[in-house]
Design a protein around this motif. Structure first.
Motif, PDB file in Angstrom:
ATOM      1  N   GLN A 138      24.012 -21.135  17.112  1.00  0.00           N
ATOM      2  CA  GLN A 138      23.317 -20.604  16.107  1.00  0.00           C
ATOM      3  C   GLN A 138      21.871 -20.178  16.566  1.00  0.00           C
ATOM      4  OE1 GLN A 138      23.809 -19.780  12.699  1.00  0.00           O
ATOM      5  NE2 GLN A 138      26.189 -20.211  13.180  1.00  0.00           N
ATOM      6  N   ARG A 140      19.725 -17.611  16.401  1.00  0.00           N
ATOM      7  CA  ARG A 140      18.761 -17.289  15.374  1.00  0.00           C
ATOM      8  C   ARG A 140      18.261 -18.044  14.443  1.00  0.00           C
ATOM      9  NH1 ARG A 140      21.044 -13.114  12.889  1.00  0.00           N
ATOM     10  NH2 ARG A 140      19.092 -12.615  12.080  1.00  0.00           N
ATOM     11  N   LEU A 144      14.255 -19.241  10.921  1.00  0.00           N
ATOM     12  CA  LEU A 144      14.280 -19.771   9.559  1.00  0.00           C
ATOM     13  C   LEU A 144      13.006 -20.709   9.393  1.00  0.00           C
ATOM     14  CD1 LEU A 144      17.677 -21.328   8.964  1.00  0.00           C
ATOM     15  CD2 LEU A 144      16.914 -19.430   7.429  1.00  0.00           C
ATOM     16  N   GLY A 147       9.929 -19.341   7.202  1.00  0.00           N
ATOM     17  CA  GLY A 147      10.104 -19.338   5.759  1.00  0.00           C
ATOM     18  C   GLY A 147      10.340 -20.698   5.268  1.00  0.00           C
ATOM     19  N   TYR A 148      10.804 -21.518   5.815  1.00  0.00           N
ATOM     20  CA  TYR A 148      11.125 -23.091   5.423  1.00  0.00           C
ATOM     21  C   TYR A 148       9.542 -23.606   5.316  1.00  0.00           C
ATOM     22  CZ  TYR A 148      15.943 -23.407   5.693  1.00  0.00           C
ATOM     23  OH  TYR A 148      17.353 -23.601   5.718  1.00  0.00           O
ATOM     24  N   ARG A 195      20.885 -22.660  -3.766  1.00  0.00           N
ATOM     25  CA  ARG A 195      21.626 -21.764  -2.927  1.00  0.00           C
ATOM     26  C   ARG A 195      23.047 -21.121  -3.674  1.00  0.00           C
ATOM     27  NH1 ARG A 195      21.658 -23.532   2.950  1.00  0.00           N
ATOM     28  NH2 ARG A 195      23.845 -22.744   2.745  1.00  0.00           N
ATOM     29  N   VAL A 198      21.631 -18.674  -6.396  1.00  0.00           N
ATOM     30  CA  VAL A 198      21.025 -17.216  -5.448  1.00  0.00           C
ATOM     31  C   VAL A 198      22.310 -16.801  -4.910  1.00  0.00           C
ATOM     32  CG1 VAL A 198      20.019 -16.711  -3.459  1.00  0.00           C
ATOM     33  CG2 VAL A 198      18.774 -18.066  -4.725  1.00  0.00           C
ATOM     34  N   SER A 199      23.272 -17.389  -4.540  1.00  0.00           N
ATOM     35  CA  SER A 199      24.446 -16.860  -3.817  1.00  0.00           C
ATOM     36  C   SER A 199      25.319 -16.191  -5.014  1.00  0.00           C
ATOM     37  CB  SER A 199      25.264 -17.947  -3.208  1.00  0.00           C
ATOM     38  OG  SER A 199      26.605 -17.529  -3.085  1.00  0.00           O
ATOM     39  N   ALA A 203      26.303 -12.417  -5.371  1.00  0.00           N
ATOM     40  CA  ALA A 203      27.663 -11.873  -5.358  1.00  0.00           C
ATOM     41  C   ALA A 203      28.093 -11.091  -6.430  1.00  0.00           C
ATOM     42  CB  ALA A 203      28.629 -13.046  -5.537  1.00  0.00           C
TER      43      ALA A 203
ATOM     44  N   HIS B  79      30.415 -16.601  -0.699  1.00  0.00           N
ATOM     45  CA  HIS B  79      30.352 -17.499  -1.810  1.00  0.00           C
ATOM     46  C   HIS B  79      31.204 -18.439  -1.831  1.00  0.00           C
ATOM     47  CE1 HIS B  79      28.675 -18.529  -5.709  1.00  0.00           C
ATOM     48  NE2 HIS B  79      29.905 -18.251  -6.317  1.00  0.00           N
ATOM     49  N   GLU B 157      16.495 -18.402  -0.592  1.00  0.00           N
ATOM     50  CA  GLU B 157      16.320 -16.875  -0.549  1.00  0.00           C
ATOM     51  C   GLU B 157      16.216 -16.874   0.963  1.00  0.00           C
ATOM     52  OE1 GLU B 157      16.701 -14.468  -2.475  1.00  0.00           O
ATOM     53  OE2 GLU B 157      15.895 -15.343  -4.684  1.00  0.00           O
ATOM     54  N   VAL B 158      15.601 -17.783   1.705  1.00  0.00           N
ATOM     55  CA  VAL B 158      15.297 -17.565   3.106  1.00  0.00           C
ATOM     56  C   VAL B 158      16.705 -17.809   3.786  1.00  0.00           C
ATOM     57  CG1 VAL B 158      14.274 -18.891   5.407  1.00  0.00           C
ATOM     58  CG2 VAL B 158      13.066 -18.580   3.133  1.00  0.00           C
ATOM     59  N   ASP B 159      17.403 -18.711   3.293  1.00  0.00           N
ATOM     60  CA  ASP B 159      18.753 -19.088   3.643  1.00  0.00           C
ATOM     61  C   ASP B 159      19.725 -17.823   3.487  1.00  0.00           C
ATOM     62  OD1 ASP B 159      18.359 -21.556   4.457  1.00  0.00           O
ATOM     63  OD2 ASP B 159      19.095 -22.588   2.741  1.00  0.00           O
ATOM     64  N   LEU B 160      19.771 -17.185   2.561  1.00  0.00           N
ATOM     65  CA  LEU B 160      20.708 -16.202   2.321  1.00  0.00           C
ATOM     66  C   LEU B 160      20.354 -14.994   3.046  1.00  0.00           C
ATOM     67  CD1 LEU B 160      23.070 -15.201   0.472  1.00  0.00           C
ATOM     68  CD2 LEU B 160      21.369 -14.159  -1.144  1.00  0.00           C
ATOM     69  N   TYR B 162      18.967 -15.176   5.884  1.00  0.00           N
ATOM     70  CA  TYR B 162      19.415 -15.441   7.385  1.00  0.00           C
ATOM     71  C   TYR B 162      20.924 -14.982   7.500  1.00  0.00           C
ATOM     72  CZ  TYR B 162      20.719 -18.784  11.055  1.00  0.00           C
ATOM     73  OH  TYR B 162      21.119 -19.209  12.453  1.00  0.00           O
ATOM     74  N   LEU B 164      22.813 -13.149   5.529  1.00  0.00           N
ATOM     75  CA  LEU B 164      23.061 -11.473   5.437  1.00  0.00           C
ATOM     76  C   LEU B 164      22.705 -10.913   6.702  1.00  0.00           C
ATOM     77  CD1 LEU B 164      22.007 -11.050   1.820  1.00  0.00           C
ATOM     78  CD2 LEU B 164      24.421 -11.547   2.817  1.00  0.00           C
ATOM     79  N   ARG B 165      21.962 -11.263   7.477  1.00  0.00           N
ATOM     80  CA  ARG B 165      21.516 -10.457   8.633  1.00  0.00           C
ATOM     81  C   ARG B 165      22.578 -10.684   9.843  1.00  0.00           C
ATOM     82  NH1 ARG B 165      15.500  -9.972   9.524  1.00  0.00           N
ATOM     83  NH2 ARG B 165      14.497 -10.259   7.783  1.00  0.00           N
ATOM     84  N   MET B 166      23.503 -11.343   9.584  1.00  0.00           N
ATOM     85  CA  MET B 166      24.517 -11.698  10.711  1.00  0.00           C
ATOM     86  C   MET B 166      25.421 -10.585  10.856  1.00  0.00           C
ATOM     87  SD  MET B 166      25.048 -15.776  10.468  1.00  0.00           S
ATOM     88  CE  MET B 166      23.831 -16.794  11.515  1.00  0.00           C
ATOM     89  N   GLU B 171      30.486 -14.925  11.782  1.00  0.00           N
ATOM     90  CA  GLU B 171      29.245 -15.524  12.166  1.00  0.00           C
ATOM     91  C   GLU B 171      28.513 -15.870  11.133  1.00  0.00           C
ATOM     92  OE1 GLU B 171      25.404 -14.315  15.059  1.00  0.00           O
ATOM     93  OE2 GLU B 171      26.636 -12.722  14.287  1.00  0.00           O
ATOM     94  N   GLU B 174      30.156 -19.070   9.426  1.00  0.00           N
ATOM     95  CA  GLU B 174      29.751 -20.375  10.361  1.00  0.00           C
ATOM     96  C   GLU B 174      28.201 -20.556  10.007  1.00  0.00           C
ATOM     97  OE1 GLU B 174      31.981 -20.111  14.172  1.00  0.00           O
ATOM     98  OE2 GLU B 174      30.068 -21.036  14.812  1.00  0.00           O
ATOM     99  N   GLY B 175      27.399 -19.568   9.749  1.00  0.00           N
ATOM    100  CA  GLY B 175      25.967 -19.919   9.531  1.00  0.00           C
ATOM    101  C   GLY B 175      25.865 -20.740   8.175  1.00  0.00           C
ATOM    102  N   VAL B 176      26.755 -20.478   7.212  1.00  0.00           N
ATOM    103  CA  VAL B 176      26.614 -20.929   6.083  1.00  0.00           C
ATOM    104  C   VAL B 176      27.213 -22.422   6.238  1.00  0.00           C
ATOM    105  CG1 VAL B 176      27.782 -21.271   3.776  1.00  0.00           C
ATOM    106  CG2 VAL B 176      27.096 -18.707   4.568  1.00  0.00           C
TER     107      VAL B 176
END
Lengths: 207, 207
Positions: A138, A140, A144, A147-148, A195, A198-199, A203, B79, B157-160, B162, B164-166, B171, B174-176
């Motif tokens: 990971q 990239r 994060l 933002g964190y 999460r 937001v997810s 969706a 999701h 929001e920061v996580d999502l 991240y 969505l940019r993959m 990938e 796995e990021g999730v």
């Protein structure tokens, strides 16, 4: 109250209470006969605190002793107490030898304008996470962090506000100690809820 | 590569790799002789993921299998994958019998307008923390939640963003998965830094 009632009310087994007494984590009760002692609500309160530090914080007996020492020291400031807690929870085995992860953490702290020394628990913990992120590909993940940082600064303000509203310094110091452990668990739970939310919203907007 | 090199490059001992192969967490290598197999970079990648789930996430072998199943299912949405991870990390022994704590968590979720069912991991985890807070006498701990919710929504929001940019869905999934574990550890570290900073600023302003 007798030790049996102390055990019932705290949820700590009597042999464990005796162990804490021997280790000095709990002050001795008032002897009412050669082998019987009486305990007060203050003992119950302290016992619950020890239990939380051991069970929630995963602290060793030695670390609990350090933390209680900080709590009982009348000259210790809130700020200093927070430092003692951080040192007590420091995991001994964080691998901070990954130079790239170390440089990522250093650059992050510098970008934030924070004063966080590389030998602090928080810094080492961050290097550890960034090392793992790199190991599992990971690359990239480091993106994060900024933002964190903004969200965590907000959390820190909420925490400080909570502690400052407390009636007594004793209560405030205990709030700092517990807030560190309870707070991390709470943030993890609330973050999982957020999460999900937001997810779900994302969706829904896609479908 | 041979299994010995796979072990060296992943940091996982060869007997552990053999155990993962037997348990089906890692696909078999291509046999080059009756008792020798060849492994690829895909094996290395998967092995690092398994290691992270076990070591960081503290997942059982059965839970890792569920998570990998979700990852390998081409029909699974981001999701849904997040839900699988949440279920896999759910600690089995959270005590949610404290009615006051349960009601505090329910009221919090309602105030936020969140749709978080009482049988979800996140909800139970929150009830567990609120129970402990009550047990150790931090009766106003619940007042922190609304402030935490705002900051955690920001983290989500920061996580999502991240994820969505993959580049690929693989990938992203796995990021999730990793973000859940790495993210909690990262938030704890950054939060410790931010607390330190906020506390220092406050101490300085007091003189």
């Amino acid at each position: 109250m007798r030790i049996a009632e102390l055990g019932r009310r705290s949820g700590v087994p009597v042999p464990t209470i005796k162990y804490y007494l021997r280790e000095g984590l709990l002050p001795a009760g008032e002897l009412t006969s050669p082998n019987q002692a009486r305990y007060t609500d203050a003992h119950l309160h302290r016992l619950r605190l020890v239990r939380a530090l051991v069970e929630l914080g995963g602290l060793s007996i030695a670390a609990v002793r350090d933390v209680l020492g900080a709590l009982d020291d009348p000259d210790m400031s809130l700020h200093k107490a927070m430092g003692t807690v951080s040192a007590a929870v420091a995991p001994p085995d964080v691998d901070v030898s990954d130079e790239v992860a170390h440089e990522q953490a250093r650059a992050f702290v510098e970008r934030q304008g924070w004063d966080c020394p590389p030998d602090s628990y928080a810094f080492k913990a961050l290097v550890g996470v960034l090392t793992t992120a790199r190991e599992v590909g990971q690359h990239r993940f480091v993106d994060l962090l900024d933002g964190y940082a903004r969200a965590c600064a907000q959390l820190a303000e909420v925490d400080l506000d909570y502690v400052l509203r407390m009636a007594s310094k004793d209560e405030a110091l205990e709030g700092v100690l517990l807030g560190t452990f309870l707070g991390d668990a709470t943030v993890a739970a609330v973050r999982a809820m957020a999460r999900r939310e937001v997810s779900e919203r994302h969706a829904a907007s896609e479908g």
